[in-house]
Write a protein that holds these residues in place. Structure first.
Motif, PDB file in Angstrom:
ATOM      1  N   UNK A  35       0.173   6.696   8.271  1.00 28.44           N
ATOM      2  CA  UNK A  35       0.573   7.964   7.655  1.00 28.44           C
ATOM      3  C   UNK A  35       1.644   7.654   6.621  1.00 28.44           C
ATOM      4  N   UNK A  36       1.690   8.460   5.556  1.00 31.30           N
ATOM      5  CA  UNK A  36       2.784   8.324   4.592  1.00 31.30           C
ATOM      6  C   UNK A  36       3.449   9.688   4.439  1.00 31.30           C
ATOM      7  N   UNK A  37       4.777   9.695   4.517  1.00 34.83           N
ATOM      8  CA  UNK A  37       5.507  10.967   4.434  1.00 34.83           C
ATOM      9  C   UNK A  37       6.409  10.988   3.210  1.00 34.83           C
ATOM     10  N   UNK A  38       6.316  12.085   2.463  1.00 37.31           N
ATOM     11  CA  UNK A  38       7.158  12.281   1.286  1.00 37.31           C
ATOM     12  C   UNK A  38       8.395  13.075   1.700  1.00 37.31           C
ATOM     13  N   UNK A  72       8.145   2.094   8.293  1.00 40.87           N
ATOM     14  CA  UNK A  72       8.799   1.441   7.156  1.00 40.87           C
ATOM     15  C   UNK A  72       9.337   2.516   6.223  1.00 40.87           C
ATOM     16  N   UNK A  73      10.626   2.411   5.931  1.00 40.24           N
ATOM     17  CA  UNK A  73      11.257   3.412   5.063  1.00 40.24           C
ATOM     18  C   UNK A  73      11.685   2.777   3.745  1.00 40.24           C
ATOM     19  N   UNK A  74      11.414   3.472   2.645  1.00 40.16           N
ATOM     20  CA  UNK A  74      11.862   3.011   1.325  1.00 40.16           C
ATOM     21  C   UNK A  74      12.910   3.971   0.783  1.00 40.16           C
ATOM     22  N   UNK A  75      14.091   3.427   0.494  1.00 37.63           N
ATOM     23  CA  UNK A  75      15.161   4.267  -0.053  1.00 37.63           C
ATOM     24  C   UNK A  75      15.889   3.477  -1.135  1.00 37.63           C
ATOM     25  N   UNK A  76      16.720   4.166  -1.901  1.00 38.73           N
ATOM     26  CA  UNK A  76      17.478   3.490  -2.965  1.00 38.73           C
ATOM     27  C   UNK A  76      17.838   4.442  -4.079  1.00 38.73           C
ATOM     28  N   UNK A  77      18.283   3.872  -5.181  1.00 45.51           N
ATOM     29  CA  UNK A  77      18.694   4.631  -6.361  1.00 45.51           C
ATOM     30  C   UNK A  77      17.498   5.410  -6.911  1.00 45.51           C
ATOM     31  N   UNK A 112       0.871   5.512  15.906  1.00 44.20           N
ATOM     32  CA  UNK A 112       0.509   5.419  14.500  1.00 44.20           C
ATOM     33  C   UNK A 112       1.558   4.622  13.731  1.00 44.20           C
ATOM     34  N   UNK A 113       1.139   4.091  12.591  1.00 47.31           N
ATOM     35  CA  UNK A 113       2.082   3.414  11.698  1.00 47.31           C
ATOM     36  C   UNK A 113       2.458   4.377  10.577  1.00 47.31           C
ATOM     37  N   UNK A 114       3.645   4.208  10.049  1.00 48.05           N
ATOM     38  CA  UNK A 114       4.067   5.155   9.028  1.00 48.05           C
ATOM     39  C   UNK A 114       4.932   4.531   7.951  1.00 48.05           C
ATOM     40  N   UNK A 115       4.775   5.092   6.744  1.00 43.59           N
ATOM     41  CA  UNK A 115       5.648   4.754   5.622  1.00 43.59           C
ATOM     42  C   UNK A 115       6.387   6.032   5.257  1.00 43.59           C
ATOM     43  N   UNK A 116       7.698   5.931   5.086  1.00 41.23           N
ATOM     44  CA  UNK A 116       8.477   7.108   4.691  1.00 41.23           C
ATOM     45  C   UNK A 116       9.097   6.861   3.320  1.00 41.23           C
ATOM     46  N   UNK A 117       8.774   7.763   2.388  1.00 39.81           N
ATOM     47  CA  UNK A 117       9.251   7.683   1.008  1.00 39.81           C
ATOM     48  C   UNK A 117      10.464   8.626   0.894  1.00 39.81           C
ATOM     49  N   UNK A 169       2.373   0.061  -0.426  1.00 33.99           N
ATOM     50  CA  UNK A 169       2.657  -0.560   0.869  1.00 33.99           C
ATOM     51  C   UNK A 169       1.800   0.073   1.971  1.00 33.99           C
ATOM     52  N   UNK A 170       1.663   1.390   1.896  1.00 33.39           N
ATOM     53  CA  UNK A 170       0.829   2.099   2.884  1.00 33.39           C
ATOM     54  C   UNK A 170      -0.624   1.623   2.786  1.00 33.39           C
ATOM     55  N   UNK A 171      -1.075   1.418   1.543  1.00 35.75           N
ATOM     56  CA  UNK A 171      -2.456   0.957   1.347  1.00 35.75           C
ATOM     57  C   UNK A 171      -2.630  -0.456   1.916  1.00 35.75           C
ATOM     58  N   UNK A 172      -1.606  -1.306   1.718  1.00 36.88           N
ATOM     59  CA  UNK A 172      -1.667  -2.669   2.277  1.00 36.88           C
ATOM     60  C   UNK A 172      -1.724  -2.629   3.800  1.00 36.88           C
ATOM     61  N   UNK A 173      -0.975  -1.719   4.402  1.00 35.10           N
ATOM     62  CA  UNK A 173      -0.985  -1.570   5.864  1.00 35.10           C
ATOM     63  C   UNK A 173      -2.368  -1.143   6.362  1.00 35.10           C
ATOM     64  N   UNK A 174      -2.937  -0.200   5.618  1.00 36.14           N
ATOM     65  CA  UNK A 174      -4.258   0.323   5.988  1.00 36.14           C
ATOM     66  C   UNK A 174      -5.300  -0.780   5.887  1.00 36.14           C
ATOM     67  N   UNK A 175      -5.190  -1.597   4.815  1.00 34.88           N
ATOM     68  CA  UNK A 175      -6.137  -2.704   4.621  1.00 34.88           C
ATOM     69  C   UNK A 175      -6.033  -3.719   5.753  1.00 34.88           C
ATOM     70  N   UNK A 176      -4.844  -3.778   6.382  1.00 40.25           N
ATOM     71  CA  UNK A 176      -4.664  -4.684   7.523  1.00 40.25           C
ATOM     72  C   UNK A 176      -5.251  -4.066   8.798  1.00 40.25           C
ATOM     73  N   UNK A 177      -5.863  -2.886   8.648  1.00 40.94           N
ATOM     74  CA  UNK A 177      -6.574  -2.279   9.771  1.00 40.94           C
ATOM     75  C   UNK A 177      -5.755  -1.327  10.619  1.00 40.94           C
ATOM     76  N   UNK A 178      -4.563  -0.979  10.158  1.00 47.09           N
ATOM     77  CA  UNK A 178      -3.694  -0.117  10.961  1.00 47.09           C
ATOM     78  C   UNK A 178      -3.903   1.366  10.623  1.00 47.09           C
ATOM     79  N   UNK A 179      -3.712   2.253  11.605  1.00 50.45           N
ATOM     80  CA  UNK A 179      -3.725   3.691  11.312  1.00 50.45           C
ATOM     81  C   UNK A 179      -2.397   4.051  10.630  1.00 50.45           C
TER      82      UNK A 179
END
Lengths: 222, 361
Positions: A36-39, A7-12, A91-96, A24-34
């Motif tokens: 990672x979050x990348x800055x 999941x990628x978050x982008x914008x202004x 793995x699951x990932x969030x990209x900031x 969002x990453x914390x919500x994913x983790x709470x759902x039991x998924x492995x």
């Protein structure tokens, strides 16, 4: 909520991407998924994913950010570790992603792998109260600039409209027609409306898909 | 900035840097020259987006020095113009600041300060106070120095700064710390009423109908150069009499007076509320103009205040002005952090308690 692998978050810039990505990453983790979050933000070093390092560690989320973030080395470099997100598909990932088209430019090198795998969500974060996204047409313009730079088409909109700490439920409600119009212009759905935790109850029957945020506070004074 | 979306039209959430940029545009500035540096880059980024849409000029110069000299060029024509930077970049602009003063040109210069000296860091600081209020560069001159303490004031003081610059033909500086540039708050922005100022000195072409104007800071005849200095200081005296701005907070019965501006004043207000809750009579004078400094307010406060506490994001710079203003009638102590650190409300409260307990150092 169903999560895509990436999941990628982008914008202004200043639209609230980092805070949403962390929550969002914390919500994913709470759902039991492995997770990672990348800055990927190499544009504005003032507000970073790493500011939430303790919270992320506590939740068991792997934080991938520049080894130079919050250090004395002024190098806008991204770590090679980010490739773990595209290479390790277990793995699951969030990209900031960094703000605006300039921030999204860094995404280009990961785009081919992400698009090819096709298990991603590219979310456009928009705050209708921010000065350069004051109309759906302006927001659409920013969206297209980010897309052109990041080389990944957006798949949905995140309504993060707020006026800071004094935001009321009504301030959020006022932006619903704006988001409907942006949705019509772009052909994309509004995936969720992000609100401060305490506004959630008052809005729960009036806006679908609310996503509550716990905010990372940088300053302790008012 | 209005839209068809109900009361949404009245609210906008801005970074301080963006508020400066939009306020400048509303004040009629159509010529911005800058060079990126954290934590002020959003001023330039915002101008880059907005100026082309309204027929203005945004130019990222090859250096800070080039930018200030471009400002001097536009200012010579009598048009409103500005540049912005952060501490190390302002040092580079020093020569231009002196030339602007020597040429008696109106301009707005923004310094969103970061920690120093040298390249320092990117976190907020107030350690350019001396530079702004004393000696930005060579020669006898002053700048009007405005210190915002909220995003709204970033906008309001930008507009006011342009007016003062035009009125007195000199540089107004917005001296904000990095926090003010980066923090986001709701802002209400309205175009100010249009005032007209004498621009008969401007270099705009004579059409062969009048003698040509000269904008210059070179006077090789010392009598002439002395005359320009005396005339300028006469103007500065008028400014000191008429343009002082400050805020008093809970000063009526105060026995301890905090002196603080910008983010230090925001932090101090929190500490004052906490101290008042414990029965300590403490108030604050917040200078809004750092030059001219609100000397009279401090001098008057010294009549009933026991001790002054200067809360600063520096090693203690404004504290000297507090001592001068109060003519050392009362002890003035320092409460400070430096290098990009911000004093916490708890640290300020602790200092208030020490002073309340009789500490005078």
């Amino acid at each position: 909520m169903k999560f895509k692998r990436v999941t990628l978050f982008a914008g202004h810039y200043g639209s609230g991407k980092t805070n949403i990505a962390v929550n969002y990453a914390i919500a994913m983790r709470k759902a039991g998924l492995p997770v990672s979050i990348a800055d990927l933000d190499i544009v504005n070093p003032y507000f970073r994913t790493k500011d939430s390092a303790d919270r992320l560690a506590e939740a068991g989320i792997r934080l991938i950010s520049s080894q130079f973030a919050n250090s004395n080395v002024d190098t806008p470099a991204l770590p090679g570790e980010i490739y773990a997100i595209t290479d390790d598909r277990s793995t699951y990932a969030v990209m900031d992603v960094g703000g605006d088209d300039r921030g999204a430019l860094a995404l280009g090198r990961y785009a081919p792998a992400i698009v090819e795998e096709n298990a991603y969500e590219m979310l456009f974060v928009v705050n209708a109260y921010r000065p350069l996204t004051r109309t759906p047409a302006e927001a659409f313009e920013v969206m297209r600039e980010v897309e052109a730079a990041g080389k990944i088409p957006f798949t949905a909109i995140v309504n993060n409209s707020n006026v800071g700490r004094d935001t009321t439920a009504d301030d959020v409600l006022q932006t619903v027609p704006f988001m409907e119009e942006l949705s019509r212009l772009t052909g994309l759905p509004v995936k969720m409306t992000t609100v401060r935790e305490d506004l959630r109850e008052g809005l729960s029957r009036r806006i679908d898909n609310l996503f509550p945020l716990t905010l990372q506070k940088k300053y302790t004074w008012t | 900035m209005s839209g068809p979306y109900g009361t949404m039209a009245e609210k906008v959430l801005m970074k301080g840097n963006e508020a400066i940029a939009e306020a400048a545009i509303l004040a009629g500035c159509r010529h911005y020259f800058g060079y990126p540096i954290t934590p002020q880059t959003e001023v330039a980024a915002y101008m880059a987006k907005r100026m082309p849409k309204i027929g203005g000029t945004f130019l990222q110069a090859e250096s800070e020095i080039a930018a200030i000299n471009m400002v001097m060029g536009v200012a010579s024509t009598g048009r409103r113009t500005m540049t912005s930077s952060s501490s190390p970049g302002i040092s580079l602009k020093a020569e231009g600041l002196s030339y602007l003063a020597g040429c008696d040109l109106p301009a707005l210069v923004v310094n969103v300060e970061r920690g120093g000296p040298g390249l320092g860091g990117i976190q907020p600081s107030q350690s350019d106070y001396f530079q702004a209020t004393r000696g930005a560069a060579h020669g006898d001159f002053r700048m009007i120095v405005l210190a915002p303490a909220s995003v709204q004031e970033m906008a309001d003081l930008t507009m006011h700064g342009f007016d003062l610059a035009d009125k007195y033909r000199m540089t107004s500086m917005i001296l904000a710390d990095g926090t003010m540039g980066q923090m986001m708050e709701p802002v209400s922005l309205e175009a100010p009423e249009v005032k007209t100022y004498d621009k008969s000195w401007a270099v705009t072409g004579t059409d062969c109908k009048r003698p040509h104007n000269i904008v210059n800071s070179l006077y090789l005849v010392p009598e002439d150069l002395e005359r320009t200095n005396f005339e300028r200081y006469e103007r500065y005296r008028t400014i000191e009499e008429n343009e002082v701005m400050y805020e008093e907070f809970m000063m009526e019965d105060a026995e301890i007076c905090i002196a603080a501006f910008g983010v230090a004043a925001r932090v101090s207000k929190n500490a004052i509320m906490a101290a008042r809750a414990e029965g300590i009579k403490v108030g604050m004078i917040r200078p809004i103009t750092l030059w001219p400094f609100p000397k009279a307010a401090f001098k008057k406060a010294a009549e009933h205040v026991n001790t002054f506490v200067s809360v600063e994001l520096s090693m203690g710079q404004m504290i000297e002005d507090v001592r001068l203003a109060t003519e050392c009638a009362r002890p003035v102590v320092l409460c400070n952090r430096a290098g990009g650190m911000i004093p916490s409300p708890e640290e300020v409260l602790q200092r208030i308690k020490e002073v309340n307990g009789g500490m005078t150092k």
